[in-house]
Structures are given as structure tokens and as C-alpha cells.
Design an enzyme around this catalytic site. Structure first.
Site, PDB file in Angstrom:
ATOM      1  CE1 TYR A 199      -3.095  -2.977   0.370  1.00 19.22           C
ATOM      2  CE2 TYR A 199      -3.431  -2.501   2.822  1.00 19.22           C
ATOM      3  CZ  TYR A 199      -3.717  -3.199   1.259  1.00 19.22           C
ATOM      4  OH  TYR A 199      -4.609  -4.428   1.736  1.00 19.22           O
ATOM      5  CB  SER A 251     -13.667  -5.231   0.046  1.00 17.34           C
ATOM      6  OG  SER A 251     -12.653  -4.915  -0.259  1.00 17.34           O
ATOM      7  N   PRO A 252     -15.573  -5.310   3.367  1.00 15.28           N
ATOM      8  CG  PRO A 252     -15.716  -4.841   5.447  1.00 15.28           C
ATOM      9  CD  PRO A 252     -14.772  -4.825   4.406  1.00 15.28           C
ATOM     10  CG  LEU A 253     -18.407  -0.939   4.546  1.00 13.87           C
ATOM     11  CD1 LEU A 253     -17.951   0.505   5.097  1.00 13.87           C
ATOM     12  CD2 LEU A 253     -19.643  -1.112   4.958  1.00 13.87           C
ATOM     13  N   GLY A 254     -18.059  -3.654   0.279  1.00 14.00           N
ATOM     14  CA  GLY A 254     -18.112  -3.664  -1.126  1.00 14.00           C
ATOM     15  C   GLY A 254     -17.279  -2.395  -1.769  1.00 14.00           C
ATOM     16  CG  PHE A 307     -21.915  -0.754  -4.860  1.00 16.18           C
ATOM     17  CD1 PHE A 307     -22.124   0.046  -6.043  1.00 16.18           C
ATOM     18  CD2 PHE A 307     -22.760  -1.887  -4.975  1.00 16.18           C
ATOM     19  CE1 PHE A 307     -23.166   0.158  -6.599  1.00 16.18           C
ATOM     20  CE2 PHE A 307     -23.717  -1.784  -5.564  1.00 16.18           C
ATOM     21  CZ  PHE A 307     -24.162  -0.948  -6.671  1.00 16.18           C
ATOM     22  CG  HIS A 321      -1.173  -8.710   0.043  1.00 15.80           C
ATOM     23  ND1 HIS A 321      -0.753  -7.310   0.021  1.00 15.80           N
ATOM     24  CD2 HIS A 321      -2.370  -8.771  -0.188  1.00 15.80           C
ATOM     25  CE1 HIS A 321      -1.943  -6.401  -0.138  1.00 15.80           C
ATOM     26  NE2 HIS A 321      -2.849  -7.213  -0.139  1.00 15.80           N
TER      27      HIS A 321
END
Ligand SMILES: NC(=O)c1ccc[n+]([C@@H]2O[C@H](COP(=O)([O-])OP(=O)(O)OC[C@H]3O[C@@H](n4cnc5c(N)ncnc54)[C@H](OP(=O)(O)O)[C@@H]3O)[C@@H](O)[C@H]2O)c1
Length: 331
Positions: free
Chosen positions: A57, A206-209, A212, A127
Site C-alpha cells: 500500500y 472490503s466488507p462494504l463492497g 458500493f 498477500h
């Protein structure tokens, strides 16, 4: 703040962690360093103990940022980072090449420790699986780092079932970090049952997409040139238009629960298994507070049944990654 244990590893962390990637990578926007440091410290004040970064990152700005923010309060936090790429400073997301050779893993651990300004990495993930290096050698290198006191726990990200088994046989794996949300449920087929069998925790990323599922984006959303989402099939306007059905579903339940769609999306992940710890990312205090509010949203069996029934009828439009990146997963 509720705590959870990642599988049988004994590693205990807050039920929601904080993904730090977007503070300096992937989503394009530049954020003020002091603001991000304050955000991470505020998260600690609010009870968050689990922070996620990676060598790649930036590279390597995100680890440095996390180090500045958290090394002075190191005893209050669990810091997870990741190895597995040849990192080119300033390199673009998705264009780094794999490298999990044992000598490289050891060099990366030393460099990450220096950037994070800590003596030991709490959770060190591979990763992506490197098909050129046998998993036993990767796990062996991390085992050596654990013996040397430089790493406390071993993790994998987006690894396939056989790789997880092979790694775990050499050095017990504390956690697997995989994408998992109402929008990406593939891990339910083979991976989640395997983790349950082996006693390995799941850290859904990415639990919130990637934003999105919060309902704050639609087909008219324009992504900047440096925003990785602009390259993802699922975020193309037509796909977003179709995928909006997931947001509608979350909105309906959110209205019933007097919550927000983001909170329901996170509560849904946390309701799946007590050994899952999601790491939503945000760069804004108001959203951090909103996301932590998910811990007060209780989904009943009926709610979960309703979401499951409704969501399985919605076809997901568009792959989550372009082909060359999807190929790096599940190996
Ligand atoms: N292992 C891997 O391969 C991998 C891959 C991707 C990510 N990760 C890790 O997982 C973490 C989280 O994943 P992610 O950042 O991809 O996706 P995410 O957590 O699903 O979503 C983050 C996005 O949602 C927005 N957001 C957050 N809370 C919101 C809210 N309440 N309302 C509206 N928008 C909201 C954020 O924007 P703002 O900043 O503007 O709030 C950001 O754009 C990352 O930080 C990273 O540490 C790991």
C-alpha cells in the site's frame, strides 16, 4: 467494544478493525497525514484495536503512516501487515509482481518493522499465493520469523484450500484475509467450512463492497484516474445499475432496524461466524463512528433468513477483479 478471537490462534481483537489502505493507496484521493493519524488514534479511543496495512500500500507510505500513528500507543493495538510482492515505490495498484521467496519475506519483515516502528508484527499475511514458491517454504520462513520474535502470528490472503492446508501444517495460520460481503459470497463454498475445520479466523476485507454497499455510489459516480475502482468490472456504470438491487435490499432492512445500509452490511458479515473480524476502511471520522455502530445492530435469525433468501435471487453483475488479478486469488 466487543472483542473476538481469530480462530484457535488466541489472537484477540476488536470485533471491527480499521482498514488503513484507502488512507494512502488504491482509491486515489490524497489525505492529510495528520488527519489520518488523528483518525487512527480516535479509532483506538473508540475501542478499535485491529489495524490493517500492507507493504504494497503506497508502497511504502501506508505502513509509514500507520507506524507514525500507532507506534506511540503500540501496547493498545494489534497491527497486521502483508508481504508477497516486489514493490516499486509509487507503483500502481494491481501492477506489482509476486515474490514470496523466503529470503525476500525476511527482508520485507525487517523493512516493515522499521517503517511501522515496532519490534514485532502481530499478524503477517502472505498477500497472494506465489505459485513459484512452495507454500511449505513460505510458512517455514514465517515460522523462523516467529521464532526470532519478529512476528507473532501467520496469515494468508485469498489463498486456495490446498495452500491453506499446506501452510497450516507447517506453521498454524491464525487468520485468512479474504474479500467477503453480501456482494461476494464465494468463500462460503469451500473456504469458510475449511477455516472452521482448522480453527482459522476470517478477516473479511472490503466488507462494504469497496463503498458500493453503503448506497453512496451509483451509475453516475465518476472515479478519478487514480481510483482503482474505475478499473473494476463491477464498478462500471451498467454493472452498478444492476447491482443497485443489493443496496436496495440493505436499505430496506436498514429502515426496519433504524440503521444505515453500511451498518447492516457490516452486521451481516459479523453475524455469519463469531470468529470473523471485518476491517472496513474509511478516511472519515463520521463514517468510522457510523461503521462501529454496526456492533449495535442485531440481526435476528428471521432477518438473516430474509437477507439470504432475497440476496440469492439477485445476480451479481460483473467480476470483482479484472482477469489478471482474479487469477492471483484462490491458488
Ligand atoms: N487482502 C487484500 O487483498 C485486500 C484488498 C482490499 C482491501 N484490503 C484491506 O481491507 C480494508 C477494507 O477494504 P476496502 O477499503 O477495500 O473496502 P471497504 O471497507 O468495503 O470500503 C471502503 C470504502 O467505503 C467508503 N466508506 C467507508 N465507510 C463508509 C460509510 N459508512 N458510508 C459511505 N462510505 C463509506 C470509504 O470511503 P471514505 O474513506 O471516503 O469513507 C472507502 O471508499 C482495506 O483498507 C485494506 O486494509 C485487503
Amino acid at each position: 467494544m466487543q472483542k473476538r478471537k481469530l480462530g484457535k490462534s488466541g489472537l484477540e481483537v476488536s470485533a471491527l478493525g480499521l482498514g488503513c489502505m484507502g488512507m494512502s493507496f488504491s482509491y486515489g484521493a490524497t489525505h492529510d497525514e495528520n488527519e489520518m493519524i488523528n483518525l487512527m488514534r480516535k479509532a483506538v479511543d473508540l475501542g478499535v484495536t485491529f489495524f490493517d496495512t500492507a507493504e504494497v500500500y503506497g508502497p511504502f507510505t501506508n505502513e509509514r503512516l500507520v507506524g507514525k500513528a500507532l507506534s506511540p500507543i503500540r501496547d493498545k493495538v494489534v497491527i497486521a501487515t502483508k508481504f508477497g510482492f516486489n514493490c516499486v515505490p509509487g507503483g500502481k495498484p494491481g501492477l506489482q509482481t509476486l515474490n514470496s521467496r523466503p529470503e525476500h519475506i525476511k527482508e520485507v519483515a525487517d523493512a516493515s518493522l522499521e517503517r511501522l516502528k515496532i519490534d514485532s508484527i502481530d499478524l503477517f499475511y502472505q498477500h497472494r499465493v506465489d505459485p513459484d514458491v512452495p507454500m511449505e517454504e513460505v510458512a517455514g520462513a514465517v515460522k523462523d520469523l516467529i521464532a526470532a520474535g519478529k512476528v507473532k502470528h501467520f496469515g494468508l490472503s485469498e489463498a486456495g484450500a490446498q495452500s491453506i492446508r499446506r501452510a497450516h501444517a507447517v506453521q498454524p495460520v491464525a487468520a485468512l484475509q479474504n474479500e467477503y460481503s453480501l456482494w461476494w459470497r464465494k468463500p462460503e463454498q469451500e473456504i469458510i467450512p475449511l477455516l472452521e475445520e482448522l480453527g482459522i479466523g476470517l478477516v473479511p476485507y472490503s466488507p462494504l463492497g469497496k463503498g458500493f454497499l453503503t448506497g453512496k455510489m451509483d451509475e453516475s459516480t465518476k472515479f478519478g484516474e487514480k481510483d482503482f475502482r474505475g478499473q473494476l468490472p463491477r464498478f462500471q456504470p451498467d454493472a452498478m445499475k444492476t447491482n443497485r438491487a443489493f443496496v436496495d435490499l440493505l436499505n430496506d432492512l436498514a429502515a426496519k432496524k433504524k440503521a444505515t445500509p453500511a451498518q447492516v452490511a457490516l452486521a451481516w458479515v459479523l453475524a455469519q461466524k463469531p470468529w470473523m473480524v471485518a476491517i472496513p476502511g474509511t478516511t472519515k471520522l463520521s463514517r468510522l463512528e457510523e461503521n462501529l455502530g454496526a456492533l449495535s445492530v442485531e440481526l435476528t435469525r428471521d432477518d438473516l433468513r430474509e437477507i439470504n433468501q432475497a440476496s440469492t435471487k439477485i445476480p451479481v453483475e460483473g467480476p470483482r477483479y479484472p482477469e489478471h488479478l482474479e487469477k492471483m486469488t484462490g491458488r
